[in-house]
Design a protein around this motif. Sequence first.
Motif, PDB file in Angstrom:
ATOM      1  N   ASN A 115       0.813  -1.229   0.000  1.00  0.00           N
ATOM      2  CA  ASN A 115       0.000   0.000   0.000  1.00  0.00           C
ATOM      3  C   ASN A 115       0.840   1.269   0.000  1.00  0.00           C
ATOM      4  OD1 ASN A 115       0.998   0.130   2.593  1.00  0.00           O
ATOM      5  ND2 ASN A 115      -0.986  -0.098   3.614  1.00  0.00           N
ATOM      6  N   GLY A 116       2.167   1.112  -0.089  1.00  0.00           N
ATOM      7  CA  GLY A 116       3.067   2.265  -0.165  1.00  0.00           C
ATOM      8  C   GLY A 116       3.641   2.734   1.145  1.00  0.00           C
ATOM      9  N   VAL A 117       3.116   2.239   2.268  1.00  0.00           N
ATOM     10  CA  VAL A 117       3.645   2.628   3.578  1.00  0.00           C
ATOM     11  C   VAL A 117       5.042   2.053   3.758  1.00  0.00           C
ATOM     12  CG1 VAL A 117       3.356   2.403   6.079  1.00  0.00           C
ATOM     13  CG2 VAL A 117       1.362   2.836   4.623  1.00  0.00           C
ATOM     14  N   ARG A 118       5.968   2.885   4.208  1.00  0.00           N
ATOM     15  CA  ARG A 118       7.349   2.456   4.446  1.00  0.00           C
ATOM     16  C   ARG A 118       7.557   2.268   5.946  1.00  0.00           C
ATOM     17  NH1 ARG A 118      10.760   7.247   2.479  1.00  0.00           N
ATOM     18  NH2 ARG A 118       9.164   8.260   3.774  1.00  0.00           N
ATOM     19  N   CYS A 119       7.814   1.041   6.344  1.00  0.00           N
ATOM     20  CA  CYS A 119       8.073   0.781   7.761  1.00  0.00           C
ATOM     21  C   CYS A 119       9.460   0.187   7.925  1.00  0.00           C
ATOM     22  CB  CYS A 119       6.999  -0.118   8.376  1.00  0.00           C
ATOM     23  SG  CYS A 119       6.694  -1.662   7.520  1.00  0.00           S
ATOM     24  N   GLY A 120      10.019   0.312   9.112  1.00  0.00           N
ATOM     25  CA  GLY A 120      11.389  -0.137   9.278  1.00  0.00           C
ATOM     26  C   GLY A 120      11.729  -0.463  10.712  1.00  0.00           C
ATOM     27  N   TYR A 121      12.884  -1.098  10.875  1.00  0.00           N
ATOM     28  CA  TYR A 121      13.404  -1.505  12.174  1.00  0.00           C
ATOM     29  C   TYR A 121      14.882  -1.152  12.221  1.00  0.00           C
ATOM     30  CZ  TYR A 121      15.058  -4.813  15.775  1.00  0.00           C
ATOM     31  OH  TYR A 121      15.660  -5.405  16.859  1.00  0.00           O
ATOM     32  N   SER A 122      15.285  -0.494  13.282  1.00  0.00           N
ATOM     33  CA  SER A 122      16.684  -0.054  13.408  1.00  0.00           C
ATOM     34  C   SER A 122      17.632  -1.222  13.610  1.00  0.00           C
ATOM     35  CB  SER A 122      16.819   0.900  14.595  1.00  0.00           C
ATOM     36  OG  SER A 122      16.585   0.222  15.822  1.00  0.00           O
ATOM     37  N   GLY A 123      17.155  -2.324  14.228  1.00  0.00           N
ATOM     38  CA  GLY A 123      18.085  -3.313  14.747  1.00  0.00           C
ATOM     39  C   GLY A 123      18.951  -2.658  15.815  1.00  0.00           C
ATOM     40  N   ASP A 124      19.932  -3.366  16.325  1.00  0.00           N
ATOM     41  CA  ASP A 124      20.935  -2.729  17.184  1.00  0.00           C
ATOM     42  C   ASP A 124      21.853  -1.906  16.276  1.00  0.00           C
ATOM     43  OD1 ASP A 124      19.799  -4.087  19.240  1.00  0.00           O
ATOM     44  OD2 ASP A 124      21.506  -5.384  19.664  1.00  0.00           O
ATOM     45  N   PHE A 125      22.143  -0.682  16.669  1.00  0.00           N
ATOM     46  CA  PHE A 125      22.871   0.194  15.743  1.00  0.00           C
ATOM     47  C   PHE A 125      23.871   1.080  16.470  1.00  0.00           C
ATOM     48  CE2 PHE A 125      19.244   2.511  17.265  1.00  0.00           C
ATOM     49  CZ  PHE A 125      19.652   3.836  17.371  1.00  0.00           C
ATOM     50  N   ALA A 126      24.930   1.412  15.744  1.00  0.00           N
ATOM     51  CA  ALA A 126      25.900   2.396  16.208  1.00  0.00           C
ATOM     52  C   ALA A 126      25.526   3.757  15.625  1.00  0.00           C
ATOM     53  CB  ALA A 126      27.306   2.002  15.766  1.00  0.00           C
ATOM     54  N   TRP A 127      26.143   4.795  16.137  1.00  0.00           N
ATOM     55  CA  TRP A 127      25.903   6.141  15.618  1.00  0.00           C
ATOM     56  C   TRP A 127      27.182   6.951  15.712  1.00  0.00           C
ATOM     57  CZ3 TRP A 127      22.302   7.900  12.611  1.00  0.00           C
ATOM     58  CH2 TRP A 127      22.192   9.273  12.407  1.00  0.00           C
ATOM     59  N   PRO A 128      27.499   7.739  14.679  1.00  0.00           N
ATOM     60  CA  PRO A 128      26.711   7.997  13.466  1.00  0.00           C
ATOM     61  C   PRO A 128      26.817   6.874  12.431  1.00  0.00           C
ATOM     62  CG  PRO A 128      28.750   9.239  13.405  1.00  0.00           C
ATOM     63  CD  PRO A 128      28.714   8.574  14.754  1.00  0.00           C
ATOM     64  N   LEU A 129      25.876   6.880  11.496  1.00  0.00           N
ATOM     65  CA  LEU A 129      25.865   5.948  10.381  1.00  0.00           C
ATOM     66  C   LEU A 129      25.930   6.710   9.072  1.00  0.00           C
ATOM     67  CD1 LEU A 129      23.048   3.438  11.422  1.00  0.00           C
ATOM     68  CD2 LEU A 129      25.504   2.966  11.310  1.00  0.00           C
ATOM     69  N   ALA A 288      24.499   2.922  19.871  1.00  0.00           N
ATOM     70  CA  ALA A 288      24.311   4.362  20.032  1.00  0.00           C
ATOM     71  C   ALA A 288      23.862   4.655  21.454  1.00  0.00           C
ATOM     72  CB  ALA A 288      23.260   4.869  19.045  1.00  0.00           C
ATOM     73  N   ASP A 289      24.286   5.795  22.011  1.00  0.00           N
ATOM     74  CA  ASP A 289      23.776   6.199  23.312  1.00  0.00           C
ATOM     75  C   ASP A 289      22.450   6.940  23.134  1.00  0.00           C
ATOM     76  OD1 ASP A 289      24.464   8.755  22.424  1.00  0.00           O
ATOM     77  OD2 ASP A 289      25.846   9.182  24.075  1.00  0.00           O
ATOM     78  N   PHE A 290      21.953   7.544  24.207  1.00  0.00           N
ATOM     79  CA  PHE A 290      20.635   8.197  24.164  1.00  0.00           C
ATOM     80  C   PHE A 290      20.578   9.294  23.103  1.00  0.00           C
ATOM     81  CE2 PHE A 290      18.016  11.777  25.736  1.00  0.00           C
ATOM     82  CZ  PHE A 290      16.760  11.187  25.636  1.00  0.00           C
ATOM     83  N   GLN A 291      21.574  10.186  23.104  1.00  0.00           N
ATOM     84  CA  GLN A 291      21.559  11.283  22.141  1.00  0.00           C
ATOM     85  C   GLN A 291      21.670  10.758  20.716  1.00  0.00           C
ATOM     86  OE1 GLN A 291      20.878  14.463  22.876  1.00  0.00           O
ATOM     87  NE2 GLN A 291      20.814  14.820  20.661  1.00  0.00           N
ATOM     88  N   GLY A 292      22.518   9.753  20.516  1.00  0.00           N
ATOM     89  CA  GLY A 292      22.638   9.151  19.198  1.00  0.00           C
ATOM     90  C   GLY A 292      21.345   8.499  18.738  1.00  0.00           C
ATOM     91  N   THR A 293      20.611   7.900  19.674  1.00  0.00           N
ATOM     92  CA  THR A 293      19.334   7.272  19.326  1.00  0.00           C
ATOM     93  C   THR A 293      18.333   8.313  18.852  1.00  0.00           C
ATOM     94  OG1 THR A 293      19.705   5.477  20.907  1.00  0.00           O
ATOM     95  CG2 THR A 293      17.436   5.850  20.206  1.00  0.00           C
ATOM     96  N   LEU A 294      18.252   9.438  19.539  1.00  0.00           N
ATOM     97  CA  LEU A 294      17.352  10.516  19.098  1.00  0.00           C
ATOM     98  C   LEU A 294      17.751  11.027  17.717  1.00  0.00           C
ATOM     99  CD1 LEU A 294      16.851  12.674  22.325  1.00  0.00           C
ATOM    100  CD2 LEU A 294      15.289  10.980  21.344  1.00  0.00           C
ATOM    101  N   GLU A 295      19.047  11.194  17.488  1.00  0.00           N
ATOM    102  CA  GLU A 295      19.512  11.680  16.187  1.00  0.00           C
ATOM    103  C   GLU A 295      19.202  10.661  15.093  1.00  0.00           C
ATOM    104  OE1 GLU A 295      23.628  12.695  16.621  1.00  0.00           O
ATOM    105  OE2 GLU A 295      23.220  14.230  18.154  1.00  0.00           O
TER     106      GLU A 295
END
Length: 340
Positions: A115-129, A288-295
């Motif tokens: 239907n065109g909706v784009r959904c996603g999952y971060s997985g565990d991630f580092a920041w920046p990417l 990523a830490d808290f600030q990185g997660t928000l970014e």
Amino acid sequence: MSQAAIDVFSGGTVRLGSNLICDGYAYGYEYRVQTHVHDDHMSEFDRSKGEQDLFMSRETRQLLIAERDLDLEFRENLIPLSYQHPRKLRDGSELTVLRSGHMLGSCQVALKLSNGVRCGYSGDFAWPLEDVIQVDQLVVDSTYGSPRSVRRYTQAEAEACLLEVISQALRRGSVHVKAYRGTVERVLQVLAGSIGVPVLASEQLIGEIEVYQQHGFGAEQIVSLDSREGIEALKERFYVQLYSKGDTFGNLLPEGTIVSCSAYMVGTDHPLDKISDRAYRVALSNHADFQGTLEYVAATGATVVVTDNTRSHGVDLAMAINQRLSGVTARPSSNERAPH
């Protein structure tokens, strides 16, 4: 099933749309994405292997084959994906994975529904990417979702502390380094050419490191514990030994120093925690830490966010997103029971 496009079930299984799940099992879903090989994301993998198409990066597939058995190598439903190359699924949706920086093979997941909706999952991630999925709705990891989880040091500073601690400890005897998968390979990069003693590991860990090396990962030369050189080093008590998944720590020699590489229970102001004269914790983290997660959330462009509340800090992170990111509505995951 809930009518929302995204959610997380009680066991940590992430749902994207009505036909794809990530890092866990739920009955009735045709597809599973395995974002990486850490145990807390491998729930009911064998059951999925028998019922679903499993998508993952090529590196994750190689790590699974190295860890488990040759059956995986010949399974047609264990499907490797190339980063940034969309794959059309039978239900009309389109699946894309991007690197997440958490460990070799780890990925973010983007699914464009029919239907065109784009959904996603971060997985565990580092920041920046370098590359971030672009989605309308996002499930985001909440490991460091608390506003108290802001690091006031860089990972480069943490790596420098690790090298200094190991170098100093080697003057007193052997050093025993405990690290999670993915982090242990970072330890090897830090040590490369800098310590002048044998680095020992089990055959199982060496097999995993060889997969990293096949993908251009440079590291210190590793010596098997069971080899002649390894046995001699153990006798002389002048070496660094690595421990990761499946390795038994046992009783240390009297002169041994323990170095644990984890940000867990390390303060936010400095990456080194001295527990005793022979025990240290160094805050190497691929999260990523808290600030990185928000970014990260802001960079995805998502306007609807579900925070993974099956692990930690999902409520705190949802509140912070609603307060700090304009135009974004966040809620913790429902944690409803997955269909079985």
